[in-house]
Design a protein around this motif. Structure first.
Motif, mmCIF file in Angstrom:
data_model
loop_
_atom_site.group_PDB
_atom_site.id
_atom_site.type_symbol
_atom_site.label_atom_id
_atom_site.label_comp_id
_atom_site.label_asym_id
_atom_site.label_seq_id
_atom_site.Cartn_x
_atom_site.Cartn_y
_atom_site.Cartn_z
ATOM 1 N N TYR A 177 -4.816 -12.796 20.047
ATOM 2 C CA TYR A 177 -5.257 -12.294 18.734
ATOM 3 C C TYR A 177 -5.072 -13.351 17.650
ATOM 4 O O TYR A 177 -4.148 -14.154 17.719
ATOM 5 N N ILE A 178 -5.916 -13.261 16.629
ATOM 6 C CA ILE A 178 -5.613 -13.879 15.338
ATOM 7 C C ILE A 178 -5.215 -12.722 14.432
ATOM 8 O O ILE A 178 -5.923 -11.714 14.363
ATOM 9 N N LEU A 179 -4.065 -12.844 13.819
ATOM 10 C CA LEU A 179 -3.540 -11.770 12.960
ATOM 11 C C LEU A 179 -3.505 -12.293 11.530
ATOM 12 O O LEU A 179 -2.807 -13.269 11.246
ATOM 13 N N LEU A 180 -4.272 -11.668 10.631
ATOM 14 C CA LEU A 180 -4.364 -12.160 9.255
ATOM 15 C C LEU A 180 -3.316 -11.493 8.365
ATOM 16 O O LEU A 180 -3.194 -10.263 8.383
ATOM 17 N N THR A 181 -2.586 -12.303 7.593
ATOM 18 C CA THR A 181 -1.736 -11.696 6.560
ATOM 19 C C THR A 181 -2.631 -11.110 5.468
ATOM 20 O O THR A 181 -2.309 -10.108 4.864
ATOM 21 N N HIS A 182 -3.765 -11.776 5.236
ATOM 22 C CA HIS A 182 -4.820 -11.259 4.365
ATOM 23 C C HIS A 182 -6.047 -12.148 4.544
ATOM 24 O O HIS A 182 -5.984 -13.144 5.266
ATOM 25 N N ALA A 183 -7.144 -11.792 3.889
ATOM 26 C CA ALA A 183 -8.437 -12.389 4.246
ATOM 27 C C ALA A 183 -8.918 -13.480 3.299
ATOM 28 O O ALA A 183 -10.092 -13.841 3.325
ATOM 29 N N HIS A 184 -8.033 -14.035 2.463
ATOM 30 C CA HIS A 184 -8.487 -15.118 1.584
ATOM 31 C C HIS A 184 -8.886 -16.346 2.405
ATOM 32 O O HIS A 184 -8.359 -16.591 3.495
ATOM 33 N N TRP A 185 -9.792 -17.148 1.814
ATOM 34 C CA TRP A 185 -10.419 -18.288 2.503
ATOM 35 C C TRP A 185 -9.412 -19.235 3.149
ATOM 36 O O TRP A 185 -9.671 -19.753 4.246
ATOM 37 N N ASP A 186 -8.270 -19.471 2.486
ATOM 38 C CA ASP A 186 -7.342 -20.481 2.995
ATOM 39 C C ASP A 186 -6.554 -19.965 4.196
ATOM 40 O O ASP A 186 -5.825 -20.727 4.829
ATOM 41 N N HIS A 187 -6.697 -18.693 4.527
ATOM 42 C CA HIS A 187 -6.011 -18.113 5.686
ATOM 43 C C HIS A 187 -6.993 -17.863 6.834
ATOM 44 O O HIS A 187 -6.584 -17.750 7.981
ATOM 45 N N VAL A 188 -8.271 -17.783 6.481
ATOM 46 C CA VAL A 188 -9.310 -17.398 7.442
ATOM 47 C C VAL A 188 -10.141 -18.599 7.885
ATOM 48 O O VAL A 188 -10.812 -18.557 8.917
ATOM 49 N N SER A 189 -10.053 -19.689 7.117
ATOM 50 C CA SER A 189 -10.955 -20.831 7.316
ATOM 51 C C SER A 189 -11.091 -21.249 8.777
ATOM 52 O O SER A 189 -12.183 -21.566 9.246
ATOM 53 N N GLY A 190 -9.986 -21.231 9.544
ATOM 54 C CA GLY A 190 -10.025 -21.732 10.912
ATOM 55 C C GLY A 190 -10.458 -20.708 11.957
ATOM 56 O O GLY A 190 -10.565 -21.055 13.140
ATOM 57 N N VAL A 191 -10.733 -19.461 11.555
ATOM 58 C CA VAL A 191 -11.091 -18.425 12.543
ATOM 59 C C VAL A 191 -12.289 -18.847 13.418
ATOM 60 O O VAL A 191 -12.246 -18.701 14.640
ATOM 61 N N PRO A 192 -13.376 -19.416 12.825
ATOM 62 C CA PRO A 192 -14.525 -19.785 13.672
ATOM 63 C C PRO A 192 -14.192 -20.854 14.713
ATOM 64 O O PRO A 192 -14.965 -21.043 15.654
ATOM 65 N N ASP A 193 -13.056 -21.545 14.565
ATOM 66 C CA ASP A 193 -12.670 -22.569 15.548
ATOM 67 C C ASP A 193 -12.121 -21.941 16.829
ATOM 68 O O ASP A 193 -11.839 -22.657 17.792
ATOM 69 N N PHE A 194 -11.940 -20.623 16.817
ATOM 70 C CA PHE A 194 -11.424 -19.915 17.996
ATOM 71 C C PHE A 194 -12.443 -18.854 18.415
ATOM 72 O O PHE A 194 -12.212 -17.655 18.262
ATOM 73 N N PRO A 195 -13.594 -19.282 18.922
ATOM 74 C CA PRO A 195 -14.667 -18.321 19.202
ATOM 75 C C PRO A 195 -14.225 -17.261 20.203
ATOM 76 O O PRO A 195 -13.554 -17.575 21.186
ATOM 77 N N GLY A 196 -14.576 -16.013 19.882
ATOM 78 C CA GLY A 196 -14.297 -14.920 20.819
ATOM 79 C C GLY A 196 -12.913 -14.313 20.703
ATOM 80 O O GLY A 196 -12.636 -13.292 21.334
ATOM 81 N N VAL A 197 -12.024 -14.905 19.895
ATOM 82 C CA VAL A 197 -10.674 -14.338 19.776
ATOM 83 C C VAL A 197 -10.702 -13.206 18.739
ATOM 84 O O VAL A 197 -11.124 -13.417 17.595
ATOM 85 N N PRO A 198 -10.266 -11.999 19.123
ATOM 86 C CA PRO A 198 -10.284 -10.876 18.171
ATOM 87 C C PRO A 198 -9.405 -11.146 16.946
ATOM 88 O O PRO A 198 -8.354 -11.773 17.064
ATOM 89 N N VAL A 199 -9.866 -10.672 15.785
ATOM 90 C CA VAL A 199 -9.142 -10.877 14.526
ATOM 91 C C VAL A 199 -8.614 -9.524 14.062
ATOM 92 O O VAL A 199 -9.396 -8.617 13.761
ATOM 93 N N LEU A 200 -7.293 -9.399 14.021
ATOM 94 C CA LEU A 200 -6.687 -8.119 13.629
ATOM 95 C C LEU A 200 -6.614 -8.013 12.112
ATOM 96 O O LEU A 200 -6.069 -8.900 11.450
#
Ligand SMILES: [Zn+2]
Ligand SMILES: [Zn+2]
Length: 345
Positions: A177-200
């Motif tokens: 999982y990727i677990l977000l403390t919150h969805a601001h850009w500086d916390h989410v920016s790297g999500v696309p670098d982990f294709p297919g990993v669910p984001v909680l």
């Protein structure tokens, strides 16, 4: 004012801002002089009112601590953290700020480098990446930010978390999982670098993402099917009324801590050796915000769109935990001092 804001924001005032600021300040004083010399009291009154409002704005940076939190009586929750668990920090860059930018009462002369990081929690049931820091797409993501924000944000990039993991031979199948403390850009920016990993995400944060706004544009760029909402179906945890025990062993427990954003959370991690961490996201930007119970300056809180009532409650809850259980390492997402005891990947 532009020069001052640039100074407060990055402590490295751009010559353009400074020159504009000084020119405007001189022009304002010259106009004041002219108005009073010509006994134009109405215009003079308006000018003084505007300048008074500016001083009130500056007052938003003055210290204004919240009252001491009610003492916490809750016992330290037990955890049966499995062997093989570990926590690693993956710094992906930093941005130059000041203490004045970070919390009320902070000095505008004190430079603070805000770290932008991901945290990898290794767990036999599947690793969890808490936030992602700056990813490979950061420059295109930043183009969605307003020009003034970009001019006042001085990013220094290092390696994205995905590249750091790859370089060390990390097998992506371990990342559950990727677990977000919150969805601001500086916390989410790297999500696309982990294709297919669910984001909680919490339902409240998911809703917040869908509402628009440039600060969550990077989150809207993520494949929507990857977001997985979770509920707080667990009981009280360290003064928070609800919780979510991710793997049912007490090792990774999430609690709702709204205010900075509607669905912000705090993630508590307990390792088998008893070491405990609280990843508090952007509840505070620097540890003084927590220890001195100082909110963000008025201007920052307003532009972020924080909910002051919810924020106050969340801050006081974590403040009570920090006082009662100093053995828990509090890690604000952007304070390098929070990561001092965490090994780097
Ligand atoms: Zn934030
Ligand atoms: Zn942040």
């Amino acid at each position: 004012m532009l020069g001052l804001l640039a100074g407060l924001y990055i402590c490295r005032p751009l010559p353009f801002f400074l020159a504009t600021g000084v020119t405007l300040a001189v022009a304002v004083l010259a106009c004041d002089g002219w108005i009073f010399a010509h006994h134009d009291w109405i215009t003079g009154g308006l000018a003084l009112t505007a300048q008074f409002a500016f001083l009130v704005f500056l007052g938003g940076y003055a210290a204004s601590p919240l009252p001491t939190a009610t003492a916490l009586s809750a016992a330290l929750p037990s955890a049966s953290s499995p062997a093989g668990m570990a926590v690693y920090a993956l710094p992906t860059g930093l941005t130059h700020r000041t203490a004045a930018f970070a919390y009320r009462g902070g000095s505008p002369w004190e430079r603070r480098d805000f770290v932008l990081a991901a945290v990898l929690v290794r767990h036999p049931k599947g690793d969890v990446l808490i936030d992602t820091g700056l990813g490979k797409l950061i420059m295109s993501q930043l183009r969605q930010a307003p020009l003034l924000f970009r001019l006042g944000t001085d990013l220094v990039r290092s390696r994205p978390a995905a590249d750091q993991l790859d370089a060390a031979g990390y097998e992506s199948k371990h990342l559950r999982y990727i677990l977000l403390t919150h969805a601001h850009w500086d916390h989410v920016s790297g999500v696309p670098d982990f294709p297919g990993v669910p984001v909680l995400v919490t339902a409240a944060e998911h809703q917040f993402i869908s509402e628009g706004g440039w600060a969550t544009a990077a989150a809207r760029g993520v494949n929507a099917a990857l977001f997985q909402e979770y509920a707080f179906d667990g009981g009280a945890y360290l003064g928070f009324a609800q919780s979510r025990d991710l793997y049912g062993d007490g090792s990774i427990v999430i609690v709702p801590a709204p205010g900075h954003t509607p669905g912000s959370v705090v993630v508590f991690v307990t390792l088998p050796d008893g070491a405990r961490y609280a990843f508090v996201g952007d509840l505070v930007w620097q540890l003084e915000g927590l220890h001195e119970r100082e909110p963000r300056p008025w201007f920052e809180a307003k532009t972020i769109g924080e909910d002051p009532v919810a924020f106050r409650q969340s801050l006081l809850r974590v403040s009570a935990i920090a006082t009662r259980y100093p053995q828990i390492t509090i890690v604000p997402a952007h304070d390098p001092r929070g990561y001092a005891e965490i090994p780097q990947w």
